[in-house]
Design a protein around this motif. Structure first.
Motif, PDB file in Angstrom:
ATOM      1  N   PHE A   1      -2.093   2.583   1.193  1.00  0.00           N
ATOM      2  CA  PHE A   1      -2.292   2.679   2.638  1.00  0.00           C
ATOM      3  C   PHE A   1      -3.680   3.234   2.910  1.00  0.00           C
ATOM      4  N   ASN A   2      -4.457   2.510   3.714  1.00  0.00           N
ATOM      5  CA  ASN A   2      -5.798   2.939   4.109  1.00  0.00           C
ATOM      6  C   ASN A   2      -5.742   3.367   5.567  1.00  0.00           C
ATOM      7  N   SER A   3      -5.853   4.670   5.825  1.00  0.00           N
ATOM      8  CA  SER A   3      -5.750   5.168   7.193  1.00  0.00           C
ATOM      9  C   SER A   3      -6.971   4.810   8.026  1.00  0.00           C
ATOM     10  N   ASP A   4      -8.079   4.435   7.379  1.00  0.00           N
ATOM     11  CA  ASP A   4      -9.291   4.092   8.125  1.00  0.00           C
ATOM     12  C   ASP A   4      -9.126   2.787   8.899  1.00  0.00           C
ATOM     13  N   ASP A   5      -8.460   1.805   8.303  1.00  0.00           N
ATOM     14  CA  ASP A   5      -8.274   0.537   9.012  1.00  0.00           C
ATOM     15  C   ASP A   5      -6.791   0.220   9.260  1.00  0.00           C
ATOM     16  N   GLY A   6      -5.889   1.141   8.881  1.00  0.00           N
ATOM     17  CA  GLY A   6      -4.467   0.969   9.180  1.00  0.00           C
ATOM     18  C   GLY A   6      -3.791  -0.141   8.408  1.00  0.00           C
ATOM     19  N   THR A   7      -4.236  -0.400   7.163  1.00  0.00           N
ATOM     20  CA  THR A   7      -3.653  -1.497   6.394  1.00  0.00           C
ATOM     21  C   THR A   7      -2.763  -0.989   5.267  1.00  0.00           C
ATOM     22  N   LEU A   8      -1.683  -1.724   5.030  1.00  0.00           N
ATOM     23  CA  LEU A   8      -0.822  -1.539   3.861  1.00  0.00           C
ATOM     24  C   LEU A   8      -1.135  -2.666   2.886  1.00  0.00           C
ATOM     25  N   HIS A   9      -1.415  -2.303   1.637  1.00  0.00           N
ATOM     26  CA  HIS A   9      -1.783  -3.300   0.622  1.00  0.00           C
ATOM     27  C   HIS A   9      -0.802  -3.202  -0.536  1.00  0.00           C
ATOM     28  N   TYR A  10      -0.277  -4.345  -0.931  1.00  0.00           N
ATOM     29  CA  TYR A  10       0.677  -4.411  -2.039  1.00  0.00           C
ATOM     30  C   TYR A  10      -0.006  -5.140  -3.197  1.00  0.00           C
ATOM     31  N   PRO A  11      -0.619  -4.415  -4.132  1.00  0.00           N
ATOM     32  CA  PRO A  11      -1.395  -5.064  -5.197  1.00  0.00           C
ATOM     33  C   PRO A  11      -0.590  -6.050  -6.028  1.00  0.00           C
ATOM     34  N   ALA A  12       0.707  -5.847  -6.155  1.00  0.00           N
ATOM     35  CA  ALA A  12       1.509  -6.736  -6.998  1.00  0.00           C
ATOM     36  C   ALA A  12       1.446  -8.183  -6.523  1.00  0.00           C
ATOM     37  N   SER A  13       1.369  -8.379  -5.208  1.00  0.00           N
ATOM     38  CA  SER A  13       1.310  -9.735  -4.658  1.00  0.00           C
ATOM     39  C   SER A  13       0.039  -9.991  -3.863  1.00  0.00           C
ATOM     40  N   GLN A  14      -0.808  -8.939  -3.728  1.00  0.00           N
ATOM     41  CA  GLN A  14      -2.042  -9.021  -2.938  1.00  0.00           C
ATOM     42  C   GLN A  14      -1.762  -9.256  -1.456  1.00  0.00           C
ATOM     43  N   ASP A  15      -0.565  -8.906  -0.992  1.00  0.00           N
ATOM     44  CA  ASP A  15      -0.244  -9.010   0.431  1.00  0.00           C
ATOM     45  C   ASP A  15      -0.817  -7.820   1.182  1.00  0.00           C
ATOM     46  N   VAL A  16      -1.215  -8.052   2.442  1.00  0.00           N
ATOM     47  CA  VAL A  16      -1.774  -7.000   3.294  1.00  0.00           C
ATOM     48  C   VAL A  16      -1.114  -7.069   4.662  1.00  0.00           C
ATOM     49  N   ILE A  17      -0.703  -5.910   5.186  1.00  0.00           N
ATOM     50  CA  ILE A  17      -0.162  -5.813   6.541  1.00  0.00           C
ATOM     51  C   ILE A  17      -1.027  -4.837   7.314  1.00  0.00           C
ATOM     52  N   LYS A  18      -1.473  -5.227   8.503  1.00  0.00           N
ATOM     53  CA  LYS A  18      -2.265  -4.335   9.346  1.00  0.00           C
ATOM     54  C   LYS A  18      -1.362  -3.729  10.413  1.00  0.00           C
ATOM     55  N   LEU A  19      -1.268  -2.404  10.425  1.00  0.00           N
ATOM     56  CA  LEU A  19      -0.446  -1.702  11.403  1.00  0.00           C
ATOM     57  C   LEU A  19      -1.220  -1.490  12.698  1.00  0.00           C
ATOM     58  N   THR A  20      -0.489  -1.364  13.805  1.00  0.00           N
ATOM     59  CA  THR A  20      -1.132  -0.971  15.055  1.00  0.00           C
ATOM     60  C   THR A  20      -1.592   0.488  14.942  1.00  0.00           C
ATOM     61  N   LEU A  21      -2.482   0.906  15.837  1.00  0.00           N
ATOM     62  CA  LEU A  21      -3.028   2.266  15.752  1.00  0.00           C
ATOM     63  C   LEU A  21      -1.951   3.346  15.814  1.00  0.00           C
ATOM     64  N   PRO A  22      -1.000   3.288  16.777  1.00  0.00           N
ATOM     65  CA  PRO A  22       0.025   4.337  16.787  1.00  0.00           C
ATOM     66  C   PRO A  22       0.859   4.357  15.503  1.00  0.00           C
ATOM     67  N   ALA A  23       1.200   3.176  14.974  1.00  0.00           N
ATOM     68  CA  ALA A  23       1.990   3.125  13.743  1.00  0.00           C
ATOM     69  C   ALA A  23       1.199   3.682  12.564  1.00  0.00           C
ATOM     70  N   ALA A  24      -0.112   3.377  12.509  1.00  0.00           N
ATOM     71  CA  ALA A  24      -0.948   3.887  11.420  1.00  0.00           C
ATOM     72  C   ALA A  24      -1.095   5.403  11.510  1.00  0.00           C
ATOM     73  N   ARG A  25      -1.298   5.926  12.719  1.00  0.00           N
ATOM     74  CA  ARG A  25      -1.391   7.382  12.894  1.00  0.00           C
ATOM     75  C   ARG A  25      -0.095   8.059  12.482  1.00  0.00           C
ATOM     76  N   LEU A  26       1.021   7.455  12.870  1.00  0.00           N
ATOM     77  CA  LEU A  26       2.324   8.034  12.550  1.00  0.00           C
ATOM     78  C   LEU A  26       2.536   8.074  11.043  1.00  0.00           C
ATOM     79  N   LEU A  27       2.225   6.978  10.355  1.00  0.00           N
ATOM     80  CA  LEU A  27       2.396   6.938   8.905  1.00  0.00           C
ATOM     81  C   LEU A  27       1.500   7.975   8.230  1.00  0.00           C
ATOM     82  N   GLU A  28       0.265   8.135   8.720  1.00  0.00           N
ATOM     83  CA  GLU A  28      -0.633   9.120   8.103  1.00  0.00           C
ATOM     84  C   GLU A  28      -0.101  10.540   8.281  1.00  0.00           C
TER      85      GLU A  28
END
Length: 260
Positions: free
Chosen positions: A11-38
């Motif tokens: 999880f990169n809090s700078d751009d709000g992305t979740l990255h799954y290296p096993a499949s190289q999938d990326v999900i971009k969270l909205t700002l409130p969701a990214a702040r909450l996860l951090e």
């Protein structure tokens, strides 16, 4: 800041992305969701009250949210983590709030050193303050030019940040004929709503579901960056209570979505 969740998800809090290296999938969270996860990832397992989360994630950024908003975004974070097989990161504390599950490992990741530079010996994480920064004195004109460039960048970034917060990255689609309201977890134009309604109708029909005025439907579709999947689609059919609050939801996930 970057975090490694459950030894598999980055999880990169700078751009709000979740990255799954096993499949190289990326999900971009909205700002409130990214702040909450951090907030959860940096909490070190402390109990986080509902009041604290509302203040930290929304109020201090000039936004207002309710307990229902908090529940909704906790659910959004959980669903996105579940797409990467992480199902129990957040624990609910009845009548108190939430906390990080100590059984799920969370690590802070150090940024890699520049190419060709030998990394220094590991040291504890610390916040960098102006007193700890040293730099050579610049000529006055160059310093003024740099300052003006920074002000322009900050202004543009702040404008984009406030716009995304104002919309919360969501679109609500009203359906007067059925009474079923659809919340699409992205900010889209009016022209794109027709396509969303077609996808939702197809998913409901496939699963033999109906949505009426007693329901609210939460929908999301994420493109995959790997060559294995075309998209991941989430449909959450929720039941309303007497006070219009969400009581329960049935979730349906689809992979390799095919246009009807």
């Amino acid at each position: 800041m970057k975090y490694l969740i459950d030894n598999e998800i980055e999880f990169n809090s700078d751009d709000g992305t979740l990255h799954y290296p096993a499949s190289q999938d990326v999900i971009k969270l909205t700002l409130p969701a990214a702040r909450l996860l951090e907030e959860f990832l940096s909490s070190e397992g402390r109990d986080l009250t509902r009041e604290y989360l509302l203040e930290t994630v929304w109020d201090k950024h000039g936004l207002h949210a309710s307990g229902n908003n908090l529940n909704q975004y906790v659910s959004i974070v959980r669903r996105n983590l579940a797409l990467f097989e992480c199902h129990e990161l957040i624990i609910t504390l009845p009548k108190v709030g939430f906390k990080l599950n100590p059984a799920v490992s969370v690590q802070r990741l150090e940024a890699p050193p520049p190419a060709g530079r030998v990394p220094a010996s590991p040291s504890p994480l610390r916040m960098q303050t102006p007193d700890s920064i040293s730099a050579p004195v610049k000529p006055a004109r160059r310093a003024l030019f740099i300052l003006l460039c920074l002000l322009v960048l900050v202004s543009l970034s702040f404008g984009a940040w406030k716009y995304d917060d104002a919309t919360n990255g969501m679109t609500e689609i009203k359906q007067p004929d059925t009474g079923c309201d659809i919340i699409f977890l992205k900010d889209i134009s009016d022209d794109a709503k027709t396509a969303v309604l077609e996808r939702v109708s197809h998913t409901l029909k496939t699963n033999n579901l109906t949505c009426n005025k007693t329901n609210v439907l939460i929908y999301n579709s994420e493109l995959s960056y790997s060559s294995q999947n075309n998209a991941r689609t989430l449909l959450s059919l929720c039941t309303r209570g007497n006070n219009n609050e969400i009581i329960s939801c049935d979730n349906f996930y689809h992979y390799k979505w095919i246009k009807p």
